[in-house]
Scaffold this motif. Structure first.
Motif, PDB file in Angstrom:
ATOM      1  N   TYR A 272       0.872  -1.176   0.000  1.00 52.61           N
ATOM      2  CA  TYR A 272       0.000   0.000   0.000  1.00 52.61           C
ATOM      3  C   TYR A 272       0.911   1.228   0.000  1.00 52.61           C
ATOM      4  O   TYR A 272       1.640   1.470   0.964  1.00 52.61           O
ATOM      5  N   ILE A 273       0.887   1.967  -1.100  1.00 51.59           N
ATOM      6  CA  ILE A 273       1.866   3.050  -1.268  1.00 51.59           C
ATOM      7  C   ILE A 273       1.171   4.396  -1.121  1.00 51.59           C
ATOM      8  O   ILE A 273       0.143   4.639  -1.754  1.00 51.59           O
ATOM      9  N   ASP A 274       1.705   5.225  -0.287  1.00 43.71           N
ATOM     10  CA  ASP A 274       1.160   6.566  -0.121  1.00 43.71           C
ATOM     11  C   ASP A 274       2.230   7.570  -0.538  1.00 43.71           C
ATOM     12  O   ASP A 274       3.351   7.540  -0.041  1.00 43.71           O
ATOM     13  N   LEU A 275       1.864   8.426  -1.492  1.00 43.91           N
ATOM     14  CA  LEU A 275       2.846   9.418  -1.942  1.00 43.91           C
ATOM     15  C   LEU A 275       2.830  10.579  -0.970  1.00 43.91           C
ATOM     16  O   LEU A 275       1.766  11.087  -0.629  1.00 43.91           O
ATOM     17  N   ASP A 276       3.990  10.987  -0.524  1.00 40.39           N
ATOM     18  CA  ASP A 276       4.046  12.171   0.324  1.00 40.39           C
ATOM     19  C   ASP A 276       4.123  13.384  -0.589  1.00 40.39           C
ATOM     20  O   ASP A 276       4.865  13.378  -1.565  1.00 40.39           O
ATOM     21  N   HIS A 277       3.336  14.373  -0.257  1.00 43.38           N
ATOM     22  CA  HIS A 277       3.412  15.691  -0.907  1.00 43.38           C
ATOM     23  C   HIS A 277       2.776  15.741  -2.286  1.00 43.38           C
ATOM     24  O   HIS A 277       2.958  16.712  -3.000  1.00 43.38           O
ATOM     25  N   PHE A 278       2.014  14.726  -2.629  1.00 51.40           N
ATOM     26  CA  PHE A 278       1.357  14.830  -3.927  1.00 51.40           C
ATOM     27  C   PHE A 278       0.300  15.931  -3.893  1.00 51.40           C
ATOM     28  O   PHE A 278       0.163  16.724  -4.819  1.00 51.40           O
ATOM     29  N   LYS A 279      -0.439  15.993  -2.785  1.00 48.44           N
ATOM     30  CA  LYS A 279      -1.503  17.004  -2.676  1.00 48.44           C
ATOM     31  C   LYS A 279      -0.917  18.400  -2.817  1.00 48.44           C
ATOM     32  O   LYS A 279      -1.514  19.276  -3.447  1.00 48.44           O
ATOM     33  N   ASP A 280       0.241  18.529  -2.259  1.00 43.05           N
ATOM     34  CA  ASP A 280       0.932  19.805  -2.314  1.00 43.05           C
ATOM     35  C   ASP A 280       1.197  20.215  -3.765  1.00 43.05           C
ATOM     36  O   ASP A 280       0.952  21.347  -4.171  1.00 43.05           O
ATOM     37  N   VAL A 281       1.653  19.262  -4.548  1.00 44.90           N
ATOM     38  CA  VAL A 281       1.929  19.540  -5.967  1.00 44.90           C
ATOM     39  C   VAL A 281       0.639  19.939  -6.656  1.00 44.90           C
ATOM     40  O   VAL A 281       0.578  20.923  -7.405  1.00 44.90           O
TER      41      VAL A 281
ATOM     42  N   PHE B  37       3.359  23.681   6.968  1.00 46.24           N
ATOM     43  CA  PHE B  37       4.153  24.510   6.061  1.00 46.24           C
ATOM     44  C   PHE B  37       3.538  24.549   4.671  1.00 46.24           C
ATOM     45  O   PHE B  37       3.595  25.554   3.977  1.00 46.24           O
ATOM     46  N   ARG B  38       2.942  23.420   4.279  1.00 48.14           N
ATOM     47  CA  ARG B  38       2.445  23.362   2.908  1.00 48.14           C
ATOM     48  C   ARG B  38       1.078  24.012   2.726  1.00 48.14           C
ATOM     49  O   ARG B  38       0.585  24.105   1.627  1.00 48.14           O
ATOM     50  N   ARG B  39       0.488  24.429   3.815  1.00 49.34           N
ATOM     51  CA  ARG B  39      -0.801  25.119   3.643  1.00 49.34           C
ATOM     52  C   ARG B  39      -0.585  26.465   3.001  1.00 49.34           C
ATOM     53  O   ARG B  39       0.389  27.166   3.313  1.00 49.34           O
ATOM     54  N   SER B  40      -1.504  26.830   2.125  1.00 47.84           N
ATOM     55  CA  SER B  40      -1.298  28.057   1.354  1.00 47.84           C
ATOM     56  C   SER B  40      -1.322  29.291   2.263  1.00 47.84           C
ATOM     57  O   SER B  40      -0.765  30.327   1.916  1.00 47.84           O
ATOM     58  N   ASP B  41      -1.956  29.169   3.459  1.00 48.06           N
ATOM     59  CA  ASP B  41      -2.039  30.356   4.329  1.00 48.06           C
ATOM     60  C   ASP B  41      -0.942  30.360   5.401  1.00 48.06           C
ATOM     61  O   ASP B  41      -1.002  31.141   6.333  1.00 48.06           O
ATOM     62  N   PHE B  42       0.051  29.474   5.235  1.00 52.02           N
ATOM     63  CA  PHE B  42       1.050  29.343   6.291  1.00 52.02           C
ATOM     64  C   PHE B  42       1.760  30.673   6.592  1.00 52.02           C
ATOM     65  O   PHE B  42       1.866  31.095   7.748  1.00 52.02           O
ATOM     66  N   VAL B  43       2.210  31.339   5.531  1.00 56.60           N
ATOM     67  CA  VAL B  43       2.945  32.598   5.729  1.00 56.60           C
ATOM     68  C   VAL B  43       2.049  33.611   6.434  1.00 56.60           C
ATOM     69  O   VAL B  43       2.472  34.298   7.380  1.00 56.60           O
ATOM     70  N   ASP B  44       0.774  33.689   6.011  1.00 53.51           N
ATOM     71  CA  ASP B  44      -0.168  34.631   6.625  1.00 53.51           C
ATOM     72  C   ASP B  44      -0.357  34.329   8.110  1.00 53.51           C
ATOM     73  O   ASP B  44      -0.398  35.249   8.938  1.00 53.51           O
ATOM     74  N   VAL B  45      -0.469  33.020   8.412  1.00 51.94           N
ATOM     75  CA  VAL B  45      -0.681  32.630   9.810  1.00 51.94           C
ATOM     76  C   VAL B  45       0.509  33.088  10.669  1.00 51.94           C
ATOM     77  O   VAL B  45       0.340  33.678  11.740  1.00 51.94           O
ATOM     78  N   VAL B  46       1.721  32.837  10.168  1.00 47.28           N
ATOM     79  CA  VAL B  46       2.910  33.234  10.940  1.00 47.28           C
ATOM     80  C   VAL B  46       2.930  34.752  11.125  1.00 47.28           C
ATOM     81  O   VAL B  46       3.140  35.266  12.246  1.00 47.28           O
ATOM     82  N   GLU B  47       2.658  35.477  10.042  1.00 46.48           N
ATOM     83  CA  GLU B  47       2.676  36.942  10.125  1.00 46.48           C
ATOM     84  C   GLU B  47       1.632  37.426  11.125  1.00 46.48           C
ATOM     85  O   GLU B  47       1.889  38.334  11.939  1.00 46.48           O
TER      86      GLU B  47
ATOM     87  N   GLU C  18       9.285  24.991  -5.795  1.00 44.53           N
ATOM     88  CA  GLU C  18       9.145  26.438  -6.052  1.00 44.53           C
ATOM     89  C   GLU C  18       8.338  27.136  -4.955  1.00 44.53           C
ATOM     90  O   GLU C  18       8.748  28.170  -4.425  1.00 44.53           O
ATOM     91  N   THR C  19       7.164  26.577  -4.630  1.00 43.81           N
ATOM     92  CA  THR C  19       6.329  27.264  -3.630  1.00 43.81           C
ATOM     93  C   THR C  19       6.968  27.208  -2.261  1.00 43.81           C
ATOM     94  O   THR C  19       6.852  28.166  -1.486  1.00 43.81           O
ATOM     95  N   ALA C  20       7.654  26.096  -1.969  1.00 42.02           N
ATOM     96  CA  ALA C  20       8.331  26.018  -0.671  1.00 42.02           C
ATOM     97  C   ALA C  20       9.352  27.141  -0.563  1.00 42.02           C
ATOM     98  O   ALA C  20       9.425  27.854   0.451  1.00 42.02           O
ATOM     99  N   GLU C  21      10.073  27.304  -1.640  1.00 44.63           N
ATOM    100  CA  GLU C  21      11.100  28.344  -1.648  1.00 44.63           C
ATOM    101  C   GLU C  21      10.475  29.730  -1.492  1.00 44.63           C
ATOM    102  O   GLU C  21      10.969  30.581  -0.735  1.00 44.63           O
ATOM    103  N   LEU C  22       9.348  29.900  -2.181  1.00 46.22           N
ATOM    104  CA  LEU C  22       8.663  31.193  -2.143  1.00 46.22           C
ATOM    105  C   LEU C  22       8.199  31.540  -0.732  1.00 46.22           C
ATOM    106  O   LEU C  22       8.381  32.667  -0.254  1.00 46.22           O
ATOM    107  N   SER C  23       7.620  30.532  -0.047  1.00 50.26           N
ATOM    108  CA  SER C  23       7.144  30.763   1.326  1.00 50.26           C
ATOM    109  C   SER C  23       8.307  31.159   2.224  1.00 50.26           C
ATOM    110  O   SER C  23       8.214  32.100   3.031  1.00 50.26           O
ATOM    111  N   MET C  24       9.406  30.435   2.058  1.00 53.21           N
ATOM    112  CA  MET C  24      10.568  30.743   2.884  1.00 53.21           C
ATOM    113  C   MET C  24      11.049  32.172   2.621  1.00 53.21           C
ATOM    114  O   MET C  24      11.343  32.931   3.558  1.00 53.21           O
TER     115      MET C  24
END
Ligand code: C2E
Ligand code: CA
Ligand code: CA
Length: 757
Positions: free
Chosen positions: A357-366, A588-598, A625-631
């Protein structure tokens, strides 16, 4: 893709198409065919029997007409005879004063004009006075006397009934009261003939009867000429007399006497209106039947096509229902069916098998960040890679968004299973380049072995799912094999999940802080916030237990926000310290992560430059790319980033080079290994110089002993964290430590080591 499987599904549908058509043929086409055939037979039989009936009616009518025509001839002969013999002149010349010349004259006259064959006169004493015959010589008087005896006796009133071989022409004739005339059909000199007789005399002379009257006879043979004439009148072809009794198939009519013995037989070509009707309508019936047959054929063909189209549609639907639309792999339903089959085979003594049973990590993120087309393309790529490592009868299926499963026949020992899992992980985790995007995903695998004790597919899937959960918790890109202990784990986890939810809602969590010190260990330069949960019944539960539960259930989002807020609030009291907070990949992968921290920084009024977020490599997987952008966005407001647990994951240079980390945290497992494994020491050296080379600070985690401290300091590590410098404790502990640093000072490692030895 599984060509064999596809073929099998196609094969099944071919079979089902055939059987569907067979069923239709039996249930519909057969009855229709039988009904049509019966209808055709009925129509034909109806036409033929009514034609036959019409022919029979026509035949009996013609029989009647012939008999009537002969009878009419008899009446006519009698009338003709009467017109000369029944006159007063006749009475005078035959009865009163026999005039042989006149008698001769009328004899000739009757023969010439009316074709009477024989004319004879008999006197009151029954003596023949004269005979005239058309044929020469005239027949002998004795013969004639014999043949006319019946008529003579009849008129004389000497008969009670007509004798055999005679038939009365006048239906009203009564032998007991004979009138002055009679006409019979009988044999005359061996030939059928009409024998007409008239008693001669005036009305007065005959009033007392015919006993004394002379009688004139006229005989007319029922010969070919008469029959031809009748035939012409009645329009009957080839009407003629026959002698021998008829065969059963002949068309014959008979003139018979009162006893039914035939006097004469006739045959002719009867008109056959029925047959004519049949002949005239036959072509139309044939055309109609042909049309009908054509119609039936068309209907059958249409039905067959419809059945085929239905079967095709069904096969297509079945394929759609059984396969994933994106990658064409069998879907969950198809997988379930196959799994049941395999379980059945294994239980029946077949070789053991396993489900991966294989679960891909971070596919949803992509999917979320790069869009569904790229996500679909990624799934296709994964599909291809998985298919490539499969063997002949293996099945790979897509069970859901980022879930795949493989059924394979294999040995059930953990070495073999892990080897297969390793191949799968290597294949799936190699980087992807899709539309210019660099994508890395991970894969966790749960393995369930199918053996003879396996019950059903639901069980196997549940086992594989539990093993998958364990694999994820043990750090991603791992495979775990199900064992019975996991069952207990699962129910435990479910309970804990509910309790954790309560704890987060009711402020039941706490944050502990572990000091981070400089290389010499004499100065606290920061703290790491670590979540703590004191369960009301079970007591203190370690984060290694509840963080995975939180991640699995999604509670980690709330938990992470709570921790970040708590750390910022507490950190305000320690103006010179960096406050490090752990960030889960899910957060971290949530789209509102940066907003939440701010927002939290703003709410707590905490200085962003003192906040350090700790990420692990797996946090960055997926869409780089998005990970880098958030950082970059957070770095822009001063937040710093540390790469946590370095050395346990991919330890890929890619992350270090690509992402703007400020710090690298060497995992405690390396630190622990320093003294035991010489290459661990070398690696720590390399990592430190790498970090330095990239302009990053390096922190060592889990430092417990003075030896470790000494080594790490010598290696050039910037800062350290570990029990040697302080365990995680309450915020008030940090307050106290900051107030009296001397009380917490750690000795110099060299001195300590020297002292100990
Ligand atoms: P981590 O981020 O690597 O945290 C360091 C862990 O090492 C902590 O375990 C700490 O107590 C332990 N530690 C520190 N010094 C020593 C030492 O000298 N010897 C040994 N044996 N252990 C030492 P802890 O608190 O049990 O946390 C375990 C993990 O749970 C953390 O590892 C982190 O990954 C996760 N975690 C803890 N709190 C949070 C949180 O608020 N959010 C998230 N996302 N994860 C958290
Ligand atoms: Ca950490
Ligand atoms: Ca760590």
């Amino acid at each position: 893709m599984q060509p064999a499987l596809q073929q099998r599904i196609a094969g099944e549908s071919n079979g089902s198409r055939r059987s569907r058509w067979d069923r239709a043929r039996v249930s519909l086409v057969l009855p229709i065919g039988v009904i049509v055939a019966v209808a055709i037979v009925c129509v034909v039989v109806a036409v033929l029997t009514s034609a036959q009936r019409a022919d029979e009616v026509s035949f009996s009518r013609e029989q009647q007409l012939i008999r009537q025509a002969i009878s009419d001839n008899g009446v006519r002969v009698l009338r003709q005879l009467d017109s000369v013999a029944g006159t007063p002149h006749g009475a005078a010349a035959i009865r009163d004063n026999y005039d042989p010349q006149w008698v001769n004259h009328i004899g000739e006259w009757l023969q010439t004009y009316f074709n009477h064959d024989v004319v004879a006169v008999v006197d009151g004493a029954d003596q023949i006075k004269s005979i005239h015959s058309r044929a020469t010589p005239d027949p002998a008087a004795a013969d004639v006397r014999l043949e006319i005896a019946t008529s003579l006796n009849l008129l004389r009133g000497r008969l009670a009934a007509l004798p055999a071989g005679t038939l009365d022409v006048l239906a009203t004739q009564n032998p007991r009261q004979p009138g002055p005339t009679t006409a019979l059909i009988q044999h005359f000199l061996g030939r059928p003939a009409i024998v007409a007789a008239v008693a001669v005399g005036t009305g007065d002379q005959l009033r007392s009867g015919n006993a004394q009257a002379p009688i004139v006879f006229a005989i007319k043979y029922i010969d070919e000429a008469m029959m031809r004439e009748i035939g012409e009148d009645l329009q009957l072809a080839d009407l003629h007399r026959i002698g021998t009794p008829p065969g059963p198939a002949d068309y014959v009519t008979e003139i018979a006497d009162a006893r039914g013995d035939p006097i004469a037989r006739f045959t002719w070509k009867p008109s056959t209106p029925g047959r004519e009707v049949v002949q005239s309508v036959a072509p139309f019936i044939a055309i109609a039947l042909a049309g009908f047959a054509l119609l039936v054929a068309l209907v059958i063909r249409y039905m067959r096509r419809t059945a085929e189209a239905l079967a095709d549609g069904e096969a297509q639907l079945r394929h759609l229902a059984m396969h994933d639309p994106v990658c064409g792999l069998p879907n969950r339903i198809c997988f379930g069916e196959r799994l049941e089959t395999v379980i059945g085979e294994v239980r029946g003594g077949g070789p053991s098998a396993a489900v991966f049973y294989i679960d891909l990590d971070h596919f949803k993120d992509v999917n979320d960040t790069l869009g569904h087309p790229i996500g679909d393309e990624l799934i296709l790529n994964v599909t291809q890679r998985l298919s490539r490592i499969l063997r002949g009868n293996d099945l790979v299926a897509r069970l859901g968004g980022d879930e795949f499963a493989i059924i394979t026949i294999c040995a059930s020992d953990s070495y073999s299973l892990q080897a297969i899992a390793g191949r799968i992980i290597t294949a799936v985790c190699a980087p992807y380049l899709i539309n210019g995007h660099n994508i890395i995903i991970g894969a966790s695998i749960g393995i369930a072995v199918i053996d003879r004790r396996s019950r059903d597919s639901a069980d196997i899937l549940r086992y594989a799912d539990m093993a998958l959960y364990r694999a994820k918790n043990e750090g991603r890109n791992r495979a775990c094999i199900y064992d019975a202990a996991m069952d207990a784990d699962l129910s435990n986890r479910k309970l804990l999940e509910g309790d954790l939810h309560q704890a987060i809602q009711n402020d039941g969590l706490r944050s502990a802080y572990q000091p981070i010190v400089n290389a010499s260990g004499d100065k606290v330069i920061g703290v790491e916030a670590l979540a703590r949960w004191a369960h009301p019944k079970l007591g203190e539960i370690p984060p290694s237990e509840f963080i995975p539960i939180a991640e699995h259930s999604g509670l980690i989002i709330e938990l992470g926000e709570w921790m970040l807020r708590r750390a910022c609030l507490d950190g305000r009291d320690w103006p010179n310290l960096m406050v490090a907070v752990n960030v889960s990949p899910l957060q971290f992968r949530r789209s509102d992560f940066v907003d939440v921290v701010e927002r939290i920084l703003k709410e707590t009024n905490f200085d962003a430059t003192r906040l350090e977020l700790e990420l692990t490599e797996s946090t960055l997987l997926g869409n780089l790319e998005t990970a880098e952008l958030s950082m970059l966005r957070l770095k822009a407001i001063g937040v710093r980033f540390a790469l946590d647990d370095f050395g346990t994951g991919y330890s890929s240079l890619l992350y270090l080079r690509r992402f703007p980390f400020d710090k690298l945290k060497i995992d405690s497992s390396f630190v622990r290994a320093i003294e035991k494994a010489p290459d661990a020491a070398a690696i720590v050296h390399a990592v430190v110089s790498l970090g330095r080379g990239l302009g990053m600070k390096v922190t060592a985690e889990g430092v417990e002993t003075p030896e470790q401290h000494l080594f790490l300091r010598a290696a050039g590590v910037h800062s350290m964290q570990g029990y040697r410098f302080g365990r995680p404790g309450l915020a008030s502990d940090i307050d106290a430590r900051l107030a009296t640093p001397e009380a917490y000072r750690v000795g110099s490692p060299d001195e300590e080591i020297a002292l100990a030895s």
